[in-house]
Write an enzyme that holds these catalytic residues in place. Structure first.
Site, PDB file in Angstrom:
ATOM      1  CG  PHE A   1      12.926 -43.997  10.050  1.00 51.86           C
ATOM      2  CD1 PHE A   1      11.876 -44.785  10.472  1.00 51.86           C
ATOM      3  CD2 PHE A   1      13.005 -43.675   8.696  1.00 51.86           C
ATOM      4  CE1 PHE A   1      10.916 -45.239   9.573  1.00 51.86           C
ATOM      5  CE2 PHE A   1      12.053 -44.116   7.792  1.00 51.86           C
ATOM      6  CZ  PHE A   1      11.008 -44.904   8.219  1.00 51.86           C
TER       7      PHE A   1
ATOM      8  CD  GLN B   1      18.029 -42.732   0.480  1.00 53.37           C
ATOM      9  OE1 GLN B   1      16.826 -42.541   0.565  1.00 53.37           O
ATOM     10  NE2 GLN B   1      18.878 -42.300   1.386  1.00 53.37           N
TER      11      GLN B   1
ATOM     12  CG  HIS C   1      14.947 -47.976   0.721  1.00 49.27           C
ATOM     13  ND1 HIS C   1      14.905 -49.114   1.492  1.00 49.27           N
ATOM     14  CD2 HIS C   1      14.300 -47.012   1.428  1.00 49.27           C
ATOM     15  CE1 HIS C   1      14.250 -48.839   2.619  1.00 49.27           C
ATOM     16  NE2 HIS C   1      13.878 -47.569   2.592  1.00 49.27           N
TER      17      HIS C   1
ATOM     18  CG  LEU D   1       9.975 -48.653   0.304  1.00 45.53           C
ATOM     19  CD1 LEU D   1      11.489 -48.602   0.337  1.00 45.53           C
ATOM     20  CD2 LEU D   1       9.393 -47.257   0.399  1.00 45.53           C
TER      21      LEU D   1
ATOM     22  CD  GLU E   1      15.867 -45.951   7.373  1.00 42.69           C
ATOM     23  OE1 GLU E   1      16.200 -45.842   6.180  1.00 42.69           O
ATOM     24  OE2 GLU E   1      16.149 -45.123   8.234  1.00 42.69           O
TER      25      GLU E   1
ATOM     26  NE  ARG F   1      16.066 -44.784   3.965  1.00 44.24           N
ATOM     27  CZ  ARG F   1      14.904 -44.253   3.591  1.00 44.24           C
ATOM     28  NH1 ARG F   1      14.830 -43.545   2.473  1.00 44.24           N
ATOM     29  NH2 ARG F   1      13.830 -44.423   4.325  1.00 44.24           N
TER      30      ARG F   1
ATOM     31  CG  HIS G   1      13.928 -45.080  -2.038  1.00 44.78           C
ATOM     32  ND1 HIS G   1      12.639 -45.540  -2.221  1.00 44.78           N
ATOM     33  CD2 HIS G   1      13.903 -44.338  -0.901  1.00 44.78           C
ATOM     34  CE1 HIS G   1      11.877 -45.090  -1.231  1.00 44.78           C
ATOM     35  NE2 HIS G   1      12.613 -44.352  -0.434  1.00 44.78           N
TER      36      HIS G   1
ATOM     37  NE  ARG H   1      14.761 -39.226   0.794  1.00 42.92           N
ATOM     38  CZ  ARG H   1      14.014 -40.164   1.382  1.00 42.92           C
ATOM     39  NH1 ARG H   1      13.673 -40.029   2.644  1.00 42.92           N
ATOM     40  NH2 ARG H   1      13.622 -41.224   0.715  1.00 42.92           N
TER      41      ARG H   1
END
Lengths: 587, 235, 119
Positions: free
Chosen positions: A118, A240, A242, A252, A255, A286, A353, A398
């Site tokens: 990730f 955040q 995304h 969504l 990732e 991100r 997000h 995050r």
């Protein structure tokens, strides 16, 4: 008004709430979960890619300290290092517990939990290249996790108030939290749910933005209730975006797609992340990826007739990998983008997000405020965990896969701490009738109001203001315009009209109450975003493009009543490792 | 303009349910049915009542009967369900209606709980995860993905007639999910509880469940596997 | 309340299995009968066929299979449609009466078959 009493009440039936409830229920204390939807409809269910944790499956040498390093760096150094240390070191235990509960993780040939790469993950404190640390159940990890937790709560006979909506906190004369006022949505009955420990696990508030990956139910109910009750909010400017929300629909795309080898391309087919993050490329943080995408679009290299999105290329991975590792993505893409990822790239755009900010807490989930001399003090009776809490493990940004870890680790920690406190004895004075009436006044006013504006247009207006003035890139002047618009909106939202006055399953009433929570969250975001005059993590200012460690290596703290922003220091003293000193953040 | 006919019932004001028609301006867009409901609630009648949450087909809130077929409103595009110009939306059949499109799902959840939908393995857990090969894990594919939307069980005539005794396709899919899990050791006890004439054997293989499942799962197949396990256990 | 008390074997698996086995018996029986009917049938050959012991036993077996098979099937139908859920408070009485009627009829058929083939 009827009173129902419990040892512990958890508001919110998502991952954090059900993990906390499970811990308490297992200990035999009378535990209830109030959830405005049936628990498995909570937004945790939408989490896809996985849960990041150093369980040393993909790499036997993996070390939770490396995970901690990544998380501190990802937070742009305003994550609390004691909390991050706790999360990363306790994480493996929490993951193995989930597996023992039955969570159907994907597996390696050795029979261990499958881990995928990730964004923002490294080995050996950033020196050893990309790590694969995100434990996954295909691309349905949140679903698998949420259902597993619900199932184990059934096993342990947790009491569920499903489709009950918490309206406001009840505080006693000492300022301690002693429960909530809640409505049974099905019947319309209002009840005082009394408790020695009230845990907020109400999740996020992505619906303050017009374009969001969040569910309709993510309306910041916990933030609204907290701010109205005088509980501060921390780091609310940190939202955040995304990188990969499906263009147009906002849903969504994990990732994990990029973790499995997918990458972003602009209209020329160029893999543009190579320019912005030469090492990590598409697996940079991100915030970095989202900003790079917006820059590509602004500089005229966006895709589509309006040049307003980029594309996520997956077809080179082959149908087998896509169908086995990313089956849910294939389904979502076909449904919402009308694109088959096996053949074509998916149109994507950065989409709101996750709320990094929230109610400040310590690692035990206890809600905190600061006294006149700036020292942390615990708010008796109130706890928070999951997205609504700001422990803070995410700081200004995050990392993917850390939210699920956050919610199980701190849901569990809250449960453990409350269990111990209950055993030691919690003495809180009962709420008086005046205290209870005060908590019920907002609902009372809504029910009594004869005129006012409708909820849907007000909500739309709020979302547009936030989308336009407080997006990926922010400028002071433009944000001040947004704040002025919010000022105008406040009284109108406070006076929202309830068209439908019936009691049975009145979703209009709930939507009005939710709108007011959205507004509190949005206003906190706006005011703090304007105040933080630097760029850090997800908070990118065009008029203050640099990080300013001298003035802003700290949390922001916002008080709802005074609308004042203050600063709170970040913890730099982990207990078992050396402090990670702030450094320039590049990927 | 799209003609939408909605099932309406408010227990406080209505003696009986009725259908209410709306002409909705979709501007020619191929919206999802949930978007149409949101439009109606925002612009036409705020009292229209339905459940919704994730709006992407994973939370299972908005199971509805659209033009005669059960499905999730949020992932059902108009182009798929509207033939002609009319969209008829009713609550999921077979469960008591609370209000408008909201049904009381207690019976459905009770059947789910009846199968003890949690892993049972009393042996002491290891310090790490319990090992499971990819092949063993693959046995759970097509089972664990259920979102409890109730589209299947409420399309099943056997569930309509005996919702208190027949576990129904959703519950049985979960029953098999744990029977099929290499980590679960309660197989004998689980099977023992399924061997009455109602729980499993009311399934007559009609396959409505397979036809409507929005996640493409196959409860009939899972029920077949349970039957085979019961047979093997008895012989 | 619908219960399993009046079901054929009280367990779902046995009922299910019995229904499948009896259907095979019935299928075999009707194939034999059909085979006979395809050729020209007259009273004498028909009579000769049923004078043989194996055919008497086979016929009795088919009749008993029919009883079991129909009981399981009818029980299922009755407990689907003739219930308090479907018919209100009278549901249980109506179902019991129907079950009584059906069992008398099935019993009658068996006696009738025995009388015909063993007399």
């Amino acid at each position: 008004m009827r009173t129902i009493s419990f040892d512990g009440v958890i508001v919110g039936g998502g991952g954090a709430g059900m993990r906390a409830a499970l811990q308490l229920a297992q200990s035999g204390y009378k535990t209830a979960v109030i959830s405005k939807v049936f628990p498995t409809r909570s937004h945790t269910v939408s989490a896809q890619g996985g849960i990041t944790c150093a369980i040393a499956s993909a790499d036997p040498e993996d070390d939770w300290r490396w995970h901690m390093y990544d998380t501190v760096k990802g937070s742009d150094y305003i994550g609390d290092q004691d909390a991050i240390e706790y999360m990363c070191s306790v994480g493996p235990e929490a993951i193995f517990e989930l597996e023992h509960m039955g969570l159907p993780f994907s597996r390696t040939e050795e029979g261990r939990i499958y881990q995928r790469p990730f964004g923002g993950q490294s080995k050996n404190f950033g020196e050893g290249g990309q790590a694969a640390r995100t434990c996954a159940a295909a691309d349905r990890t949140g679903h698998a996790l949420l259902h597993t937790l619900y199932q184990n709560n059934i096993k342990n006979e947790t009491v569920f108030f499903n489709e009950w909506f918490a309206v406001d906190l009840v505080k006693n004369q000492d300022g301690a939290v002693v429960g909530v006022i809640a409505i049974c949505i099905e019947t319309g009955e209002t009840v005082y749910v009394k408790s020695k420990a009230t845990v907020f696990a109400t999740g996020g508030a992505g619906r303050i933005y017009a374009s969001t990956t969040n569910a309709h139910i993510n309306t910041g109910d916990g933030m609204g209730m907290a701010l109205r009750a005088g509980v501060p909010a921390q780091d609310m400017e940190m939202w955040q975006f995304h990188p990969t929300g499906i263009y147009g629909a906002g849903t969504l795309v994990t990732e994990g797609c990029r973790g499995e080898g997918g990458y972003l391309v602009n209209k020329d087919g160029e893999r543009f992340m190579e320019r912005y993050a030469p090492n990590a490329k598409d697996l940079a943080g991100r915030d970095v990826v989202a900003r790079s995408m917006v820059l590509e679009i602004l500089e005229g290299r966006g895709c589509g007739p309006n040049g307003d999105h980029v594309k996520l290329k997956l077809d080179h991975l082959g149908e087998d990998v896509l169908e086995s590792r990313l089956p849910g993505i294939c389904e979502l893409s076909r449904t919402f983008a009308h694109v088959d990822p096996v053949k074509e790239p998916i149109p994507v755009v950065p989409t709101c997000h996750y709320m990094m900010g929230g109610i400040p807490t310590n690692v035990h989930g206890q809600a905190l405020t600061v006294d006149a001399s700036g020292n942390d003090t615990v708010i008796p009776g109130l706890y928070a965990c999951g997205e609504v809490a700001c422990v803070s493990v995410h700081g200004a940004n995050r990392l993917g896969g850390n939210s699920l870890l956050d919610l199980v680790v701190f849901g569990r920690a809250s449960g453990l701490f409350i269990e111990k406190s209950l055993r030691d004895g919690i003495e809180l004075r009962d709420a008086s009738q005046t205290d209870i009436d005060a908590a019920g006044s907002r609902l009372e006013a809504l029910n009594a109001r004869a005129s006012g504006e409708q909820v849907a247009p007000l909500r739309h207006e709020l979302q547009e203001i936030m989308q336009n003035h407080f997006g990926v890139f922010r400028t002071g002047e433009f944000m001040r315009e947004g704040i002025a618009k919010l000022d105008d909106l406040r009284t109108r939202v406070e006076n929202v009209a309830l068209a439908d006055r019936s009691n049975a399953f009145n979703t209009s009433r709930i939507e009005c109450l939710e709108l007011q929570n959205l507004f509190e969250t949005a206003e906190a975001t706006a005011i703090v975003a304007e105040a933080r005059d630097e760029s850090r993590g997800a908070h990118a200012r065009e008029d203050f493009t640099e990080r300013d460690d001298e003035n802003w290596l700290c949390h922001s703290l916002y008080q709802g009543e005074s609308k004042k922003v203050s600063k709170r220091s970040v913890n730099f003293t982990p207990q078992t490792v050396e402090t990670f000193q702030p450094m320039a953040r590049s990927y | 303009m799209l003609e939408v006919s909605l099932y309406r019932y408010n227990p406080e004001t209505d003696e009986a349910p009725y259908m209410q028609d709306f002409s909705v301006d979709t501007s020619g867009r191929d919206l999802m049915v949930l978007d149409v409901l949101e439009l109606i609630k925002a612009d036409y009648d705020g009292s229209v009542t339905y459940r919704r949450s994730c709006r992407e087909g994973v939370c299972g809130s908005d199971g509805l009967n659209m033009n005669g077929k059960n499905g999730l409103a949020c992932v059902t595009p108009l182009s798929e369900t509207v033939k002609g110009e009319k969209l008829v939306i009713r609550p999921l059949p077979g469960l008591p209606v609370i209000r408008d499109l909201v049904v009381d799902m207690s019976l459905f959840y009770a059947q789910y709980e009846k199968v003890q939908p949690y892993l049972q393995n009393p042996s002491p857990a290891p310090a790490i995860e319990r090992l499971q090969s990819p092949e063993e894990r693959a046995q759970l594919d097509g089972l664990y993905e259920c979102i409890l939307c109730a589209c299947c069980s409420t399309s099943c005539p056997s569930f309509w007639w005996n919702p208190d005794r027949f576990i129904g396709p959703a519950g049985l899919l979960q029953a098999y999910r744990f029977l099929a899990d290499s980590r679960d050791t309660a197989t004998e006890e689980r099977l023992g509880k399924l061997d009455d004439p109602f729980s499993v054997f009311r399934c007559h293989g009609i396959q409505n469940c397979v036809n409507v499942c929005p996640k493409g799962l196959n409860p009939t197949k899972a029920i077949g596997h349970i039957r085979t396990m019961l047979l093997n256990r008895a012989t | 309340m619908v219960t399993s008390v009046t079901s054929f074997s009280r367990t779902g698996l046995s009922d299910w299995l019995i229904q499948r086995v009896t259907s095979l018996v019935l299928l075999a029986y009707f194939i034999v009968i059909a085979y006979q009917l395809v050729g020209s049938v007259d009273y004498t050959s028909w009579r000769l066929l049923f004078d043989q012991t194996w055919m008497k036993v086979f016929t009795l077996m088919a009749a008993l299979s029919l009883v079991a098979h129909s009981w399981i099937g009818l029980w299922s139908v009755f407990t689907d449609y003739l219930t308090e859920r479907m018919l209100g408070p009278k549901g249980n009485i109506i179902r019991l009466l129907s079950q009584l009627g059906a069992s008398l009829a099935l019993f009658g058929y068996v006696i009738w078959v025995v009388v015909i083939i063993w007399s």
